[in-house]
Write a protein that holds these residues in place. Sequence first.
Motif, PDB file in Angstrom:
ATOM      1  N   LYS A 273      37.938 -72.917 -68.986  1.00  0.00           N
ATOM      2  CA  LYS A 273      38.386 -73.086 -67.607  1.00  0.00           C
ATOM      3  C   LYS A 273      38.708 -71.732 -66.982  1.00  0.00           C
ATOM      4  O   LYS A 273      38.513 -71.527 -65.786  1.00  0.00           O
ATOM      5  N   VAL A 274      39.232 -70.836 -67.822  1.00  0.00           N
ATOM      6  CA  VAL A 274      39.527 -69.471 -67.383  1.00  0.00           C
ATOM      7  C   VAL A 274      38.930 -68.493 -68.399  1.00  0.00           C
ATOM      8  O   VAL A 274      39.146 -68.652 -69.606  1.00  0.00           O
ATOM      9  N   LEU A 275      38.175 -67.532 -67.902  1.00  0.00           N
ATOM     10  CA  LEU A 275      37.582 -66.507 -68.770  1.00  0.00           C
ATOM     11  C   LEU A 275      38.148 -65.140 -68.398  1.00  0.00           C
ATOM     12  O   LEU A 275      37.985 -64.682 -67.258  1.00  0.00           O
ATOM     13  N   ILE A 276      38.852 -64.534 -69.350  1.00  0.00           N
ATOM     14  CA  ILE A 276      39.358 -63.171 -69.146  1.00  0.00           C
ATOM     15  C   ILE A 276      38.320 -62.196 -69.713  1.00  0.00           C
ATOM     16  O   ILE A 276      37.980 -62.267 -70.899  1.00  0.00           O
ATOM     17  N   ILE A 277      37.819 -61.326 -68.865  1.00  0.00           N
ATOM     18  CA  ILE A 277      36.836 -60.316 -69.302  1.00  0.00           C
ATOM     19  C   ILE A 277      37.541 -58.967 -69.395  1.00  0.00           C
ATOM     20  O   ILE A 277      37.964 -58.399 -68.380  1.00  0.00           O
ATOM     21  N   ARG A 278      37.703 -58.489 -70.614  1.00  0.00           N
ATOM     22  CA  ARG A 278      38.358 -57.194 -70.825  1.00  0.00           C
ATOM     23  C   ARG A 278      37.320 -56.082 -70.680  1.00  0.00           C
ATOM     24  O   ARG A 278      36.265 -56.115 -71.323  1.00  0.00           O
ATOM     25  N   MET A 279      37.612 -55.074 -69.851  1.00  0.00           N
ATOM     26  CA  MET A 279      36.650 -53.996 -69.571  1.00  0.00           C
ATOM     27  C   MET A 279      37.263 -52.616 -69.798  1.00  0.00           C
ATOM     28  O   MET A 279      36.822 -51.625 -69.226  1.00  0.00           O
TER      29      MET A 279
ATOM     30  N   GLY B 225      41.846 -73.862 -72.925  1.00  0.00           N
ATOM     31  CA  GLY B 225      41.011 -73.638 -71.749  1.00  0.00           C
ATOM     32  C   GLY B 225      40.862 -72.179 -71.359  1.00  0.00           C
ATOM     33  O   GLY B 225      40.137 -71.861 -70.415  1.00  0.00           O
ATOM     34  N   ILE B 226      41.544 -71.268 -72.094  1.00  0.00           N
ATOM     35  CA  ILE B 226      41.455 -69.829 -71.785  1.00  0.00           C
ATOM     36  C   ILE B 226      40.642 -69.137 -72.880  1.00  0.00           C
ATOM     37  O   ILE B 226      40.922 -69.305 -74.072  1.00  0.00           O
ATOM     38  N   SER B 227      39.662 -68.375 -72.485  1.00  0.00           N
ATOM     39  CA  SER B 227      38.855 -67.584 -73.423  1.00  0.00           C
ATOM     40  C   SER B 227      38.904 -66.117 -73.029  1.00  0.00           C
ATOM     41  O   SER B 227      39.128 -65.777 -71.857  1.00  0.00           O
ATOM     42  N   VAL B 228      38.702 -65.264 -74.021  1.00  0.00           N
ATOM     43  CA  VAL B 228      38.696 -63.813 -73.785  1.00  0.00           C
ATOM     44  C   VAL B 228      37.379 -63.239 -74.294  1.00  0.00           C
ATOM     45  O   VAL B 228      36.934 -63.579 -75.402  1.00  0.00           O
ATOM     46  N   TYR B 229      36.779 -62.420 -73.465  1.00  0.00           N
ATOM     47  CA  TYR B 229      35.536 -61.739 -73.857  1.00  0.00           C
ATOM     48  C   TYR B 229      35.683 -60.258 -73.527  1.00  0.00           C
ATOM     49  O   TYR B 229      36.070 -59.906 -72.411  1.00  0.00           O
ATOM     50  N   GLU B 230      35.426 -59.427 -74.508  1.00  0.00           N
ATOM     51  CA  GLU B 230      35.587 -57.983 -74.285  1.00  0.00           C
ATOM     52  C   GLU B 230      34.234 -57.284 -74.297  1.00  0.00           C
ATOM     53  O   GLU B 230      33.442 -57.446 -75.227  1.00  0.00           O
ATOM     54  N   ILE B 231      33.981 -56.524 -73.238  1.00  0.00           N
ATOM     55  CA  ILE B 231      32.773 -55.699 -73.151  1.00  0.00           C
ATOM     56  C   ILE B 231      33.136 -54.309 -73.663  1.00  0.00           C
ATOM     57  O   ILE B 231      34.058 -53.676 -73.147  1.00  0.00           O
ATOM     58  N   SER B 232      32.428 -53.859 -74.686  1.00  0.00           N
ATOM     59  CA  SER B 232      32.761 -52.561 -75.298  1.00  0.00           C
ATOM     60  C   SER B 232      31.575 -51.612 -75.193  1.00  0.00           C
ATOM     61  O   SER B 232      30.566 -51.776 -75.870  1.00  0.00           O
ATOM     62  N   GLY B 233      31.673 -50.647 -74.309  1.00  0.00           N
ATOM     63  CA  GLY B 233      30.596 -49.679 -74.128  1.00  0.00           C
ATOM     64  C   GLY B 233      30.021 -49.735 -72.729  1.00  0.00           C
ATOM     65  O   GLY B 233      30.414 -50.565 -71.908  1.00  0.00           O
TER      66      GLY B 233
END
Length: 547
Positions: free
Chosen positions: A468-474, A438-446
């Motif tokens: 269910k939970v989205l971690i957005i790495r910035m 249920g945990i996903s990670v998405y990284e924004i690069s730039g």
Amino acid sequence: MDTIFKPKFFSVLKSGISRKQLLSDSMAGVVVGIVALPLAIAFAVASGVSPDKGLITAVVAGFLISFLGGSRVQIGGPTGAFIVIVYGIVQQYGIDGLIISTIMAGVMLVLFGVLRLGSLLKFIPHPLIVGFTSGIALVIFSTQIKDALGLSLTSVPADFIGKWQTYFTNLHSINYTALIITVSTILIMVYSKKLIKKIPGSFIAIVVLTLVVQLAGLEVSTIATFFGEIPNQFKFTLPHFEWSQLQHYLAPALTIALLGAIESLLSAVVADGMISGNHRSNTELIAQGIANIVTPFFGGIPATGAIARTATNVKNGGRTPIAGIIHALTLLLIMLFFGRWAKLIPMSCLAGVLIVVAYNMSEWQTFRSILKNSWFDKLVLLTTFFLTVLVDLTIAIEVGVVLSALLFMKRMSDTSLQALNREVDSDVLDDYSKLGKGISVYEISGPFFFASAKEYVEVLKSTGSKSKVLIIRMRHVPFIDATGLQNFKSAIKQLIHNDTHIILSGVNPGVKAELDRAQISSLIGKSNIHDSFDRAVNSAGDIIKKL
């Protein structure tokens, strides 16, 4: 203002100048004055104004740029780059229009300096500069064919293609005497420097060939043929204009200002490399602005730093602004006491001088090398070049700048998305699956800006809808603009509406401040914004346990 405007001349006086250096600067100033004489006349004539206007510009603007400028060795005056724009303004708006446009350009240059924009001009792409410089060189060359061949034409079309069609249909009227003078001028300029290094070839060519024409009574057109007597005095003039017409001069004024700023700062940078010095870019812009505000009132045309004359100054020992001041005084004396003889100079001789100037401006080797670069560089170069030659210099600069900005944003967007794809496909992200169901990670690069915002948001929605939970790495987001904020906020609202919890990690202080202002922080919950990925993971685990 004290920190912005610091003329080098006063700094040099304060630190002191040795007698030896003063003598060296004086000699360099005299040499540069002699070099500037034929160029000032030629640039003025090619611009569609009388020769004295070129001399006045070299004297008044040359003095002010050296006296108030931010470079130790910069030589100011009329340059070949302005020929095309000045000619166009004179044809469309007359001399009054040229005066108004130049004064407005001067005000813009002062504002550039006051607003500390000197350092920003370095971001103008090199292909754009080479494109319009090479285009100007070709246009200058094409304008000189009539006088170089001595064609008996009463008028020549303004457009490039029309000019050459007219030339080819009138080849039967070539004056071979004029052609010989043109070729002789070019040969003297090219080969005289191997024999006589101190005296410029253009000066030798003009003196020798003018004497030959007068003594032999050769039938060729001279400056007197078109302009009559050349005044050897300064006259204060006020332009006639209507306030309602002022907007017509904005575009040409901006072109003069941008062209003047670019050329003067480019010249100053080249000079810095030759003397191991550092110019003051904002001071230089203000000085250029003042020169262009004052000079038109005395009948002058636009002025800027001249790379060739600045280099001549350095090579002859000039190291302080005194050399530039002496250069202006030398031209003043020549104008006052010998100016009347300038009317005897053959037009074909001036055409020869300008053909050599155009060749030197063309930068054909640099042009060819850029054609081997990326499609981005080639597109900017060729677009600017062809617009300069076939349409108009003002449009060429405007389109070139906008095109460069758009292509830059496209490249930034592509780079960001490529970086994103590399992250998604990497083995590092394979470990994210171990974080828990249920945990996903998405990284924004730039940069999260308008060129890439839409793509980022689409992937955000797609990834978040399955979690269910989205971690957005910035951690690699240096900034976020208004478009990015708007799209980001919209996506987060939709995800929250679909019961997806959002956690941010690695947000830098600048981006965090923007998120606070856009109320995105309160939307997510400030407790869900973390400075490290580990804390974000722990927070995500806690949320999953509670669900």
